[in-house]
Design a protein around this motif. Structure first.
Motif, short mmCIF file in Angstrom:
data_model
loop_
_atom_site.label_atom_id
_atom_site.label_comp_id
_atom_site.label_asym_id
_atom_site.label_seq_id
_atom_site.Cartn_x
_atom_site.Cartn_y
_atom_site.Cartn_z
N SER A 67 42.55 47.59 49.34
CA SER A 67 42.72 48.40 50.55
C SER A 67 44.19 48.69 50.85
CB SER A 67 42.04 47.74 51.75
OG SER A 67 42.53 46.42 51.92
N ASN A 97 36.83 54.03 55.13
CA ASN A 97 36.72 52.69 54.55
C ASN A 97 36.17 51.70 55.57
OD1 ASN A 97 37.37 50.55 52.54
ND2 ASN A 97 38.81 49.93 54.12
N SER A 157 36.47 46.46 50.08
CA SER A 157 36.72 47.83 50.53
C SER A 157 36.15 48.82 49.52
CB SER A 157 38.23 48.06 50.69
OG SER A 157 38.84 48.22 49.42
#
Length: 501
Positions: free
Chosen positions: A140, A153, A180
């Motif tokens: 992420s 996300n 993620s």
């Protein structure tokens, strides 16, 4: 998904209001279709290509903002990962020497971007999945610093409620998890747009669905992920699993994944938008102030912003698109099947084959989808992802006997589909020189049984045979790939392995 999205939290009333607004948008779309408000035929096509950034060592560079600042062109934009860019080509009218024009525009644009990226020791690599990407690269922290990616996300991770699980078994097996959607950024693709009238939409979409397997067989270019050799085109299973917001229990119940082949042939564009509302909960319940039905009552054209935003979070391999140009609404089929690369010539050859074949199949008196079960088209897609240029396709037999035959994809293309694609390009009034040059690239790929994936694997194996370890072999292959990609000769002409020192 190009809208300006501002990150924030949603409550229950936001989702209820959004669902109500979505249904008003769908009703508005239905009225636009009934009132025949859509654009007349203009033979317009468009092209988007997602790109990777890699250094002279072949490794990914998390530098898209620095590179974009240097490129300073609206044609280039961010994509999900910091090692991604996207280039958008303005719509062109199908006809004449359009494919040579597109080729020249792309070569010029990519060469300029590559020079600018070189100022910060990065470079443009056009490939389905960058072979040197590691699990540590797709986290992420390496998502592009853009609100809509952050928000998407957050919402997808919350909907799933646990880590995303990757499990892809090909030549080798990859099993890992991610908190993620960042692994999705490993997938870089080509999107081919075709503007169509509502009356023609279903035939074009059905034709595009029918040939997804053939497209992948010819164009596969993503055999490696996180250091493992998987499927010849590993993007589709990766994309589906990296965006799968269903916990296992919902998957076991048969709830549809957001990356979706579909489940039936269609009779109208409206059916696809309606399916999106019926099957997929909103991820980004952001409402604007437009009342689409009031706009219609007043003689205007509604933006249908909520419908467009929701449609962008359902990842069909052939996606319906609603847009407005010069105040007039239009529909497009967005073909999202192909990986990026290997060269500009290969990309344009894939496009020429697609536009020609879809035109020819959509106009057949006895269309292929009336003879090919939808399940067989989906099976072809998966088979092609697994085996690439060596795949076999289920395809309707010619003649009265009917039924399906299993035939090597290259044989199907050479004997049946290439002549159809040529006839389709003639119907678009493409110059014979363009037609013959780009379909000739497809023909040679089939005759030599070479595409990007087969070249990558063969060259990687040469590197291993020369004594390199796995990571060094992947890096050496990636550097050689980038060198040949920028030289520009189509992939079927590339020598396997490495030049003598």
């Amino acid at each position: 998904m190009g809208e300006k999205v501002v990150a924030g939290a949603f409550d229950l009333s936001d989702r209820q209001a959004y669902r109500t607004k979505l249904n008003r948008c769908l009703e508005g779309l239905g009225r636009l279709l009934e009132e025949r408000r859509f654009d007349r035929p203009r033979n317009l096509m468009g092209l988007e290509i997602e790109l990777n950034l890699a250094g002279s060592d072949g490794l990914p560079r998390m530098m898209n903002q620095q590179v974009l600042q240097r490129i300073a062109s609206r044609d280039f934009q961010t994509e999900l990962g910091m090692f991604n860019l996207e280039v958008n080509i303005l719509p062109h009218r199908l006809g004449g020497r359009v494919f040579d024009q597109l080729s020249e525009e792309l070569r010029t644009g990519l060469a300029y971007a590559h020079r600018k990226a070189g100022e910060v020791d990065a470079g443009i690599v056009m490939i389905g999945i960058l072979p040197t990407l590691g699990e540590h690269d797709v986290v992420s922290a390496n998502l592009s610093d853009v609100d809509r990616y952050t928000l998407l996300n957050d919402q997808m991770a919350a909907a799933r409620g646990e880590d995303f699980a990757l499990d892809i078994e090909g030549v080798e097996r990859l099993v890992c998890t991610s908190p993620s959607i960042a692994p999705e950024s490993a997938c870089t693709s080509v999107q081919l747009h075709l503007q169509v009238t509502p009356a023609r939409f279903a035939d074009v979409w059905n034709a595009a669905q029918a040939i997804t397997g053939v497209q992948i067989a010819l164009g596969a270019n993503a055999p490696f992920l996180f250091g493992k050799e998987l499927w010849r085109e590993s993007r589709p299973p990766l994309f589906q699993q990296a965006t799968d917001v269903r916990p296992p229990e919902l998957a076991n119940q048969g709830v549809r994944p957001r990356t979706w082949f579909g489940e039936r042939w269609i009779g109208s564009a409206h059916e696809l938008f309606e399916e999106n509302l019926r099957y997929f909960p909103p991820l980004l319940p952001i409402c604007d102030d437009e009342d689409p039905l009031k706009v219609l009552d007043e003689g205007g054209v509604p933006e249908l912003g909520e419908l467009v935003l929701h449609n962008g979070t359902v990842y069909r391999w052939n996606r319906p698109v609603y847009g407005i140009a010069d105040g007039v609404p239009h529909l497009r089929v967005e073909n999202r099947v192909l990986p990026a690369g290997p060269t500009v010539t290969d990309v344009i050859a894939n496009a020429a084959f697609y536009y020609g074949l879809v035109r020819a199949l959509a106009e057949e008196s006895r269309p292929v989808w009336s003879r090919l079960p939808f399940e067989a088209a989906e099976e072809n897609f998966t088979e092609a992802c697994r085996h690439g240029i060596e795949a076999e396709m289920l395809w309707p037999r010619s003649g009265r006997s009917g039924g399906l035959a299993r035939i090597p994809a290259v044989q199907l293309v050479l004997e049946e589909l290439l002549p159809l694609a040529a006839a389709g390009l003639d119907a678009w009034h493409i110059e014979p020189a363009d037609r013959d040059h780009y379909l000739g690239v497809i023909e040679e790929r089939c005759r030599r049984r070479v595409n990007g994936a087969s070249w990558q694997v063969a060259t990687y194996d040469r590197a291993l045979d020369a004594g390199l370890g796995r990571e060094a072999a992947l890096a050496a292959m990636t550097r050689r790939y980038a060198e040949l990609m920028h030289a520009g000769e189509p992939v079927h002409t590339w020598p396997v392995g490495f030049p003598a020192p």
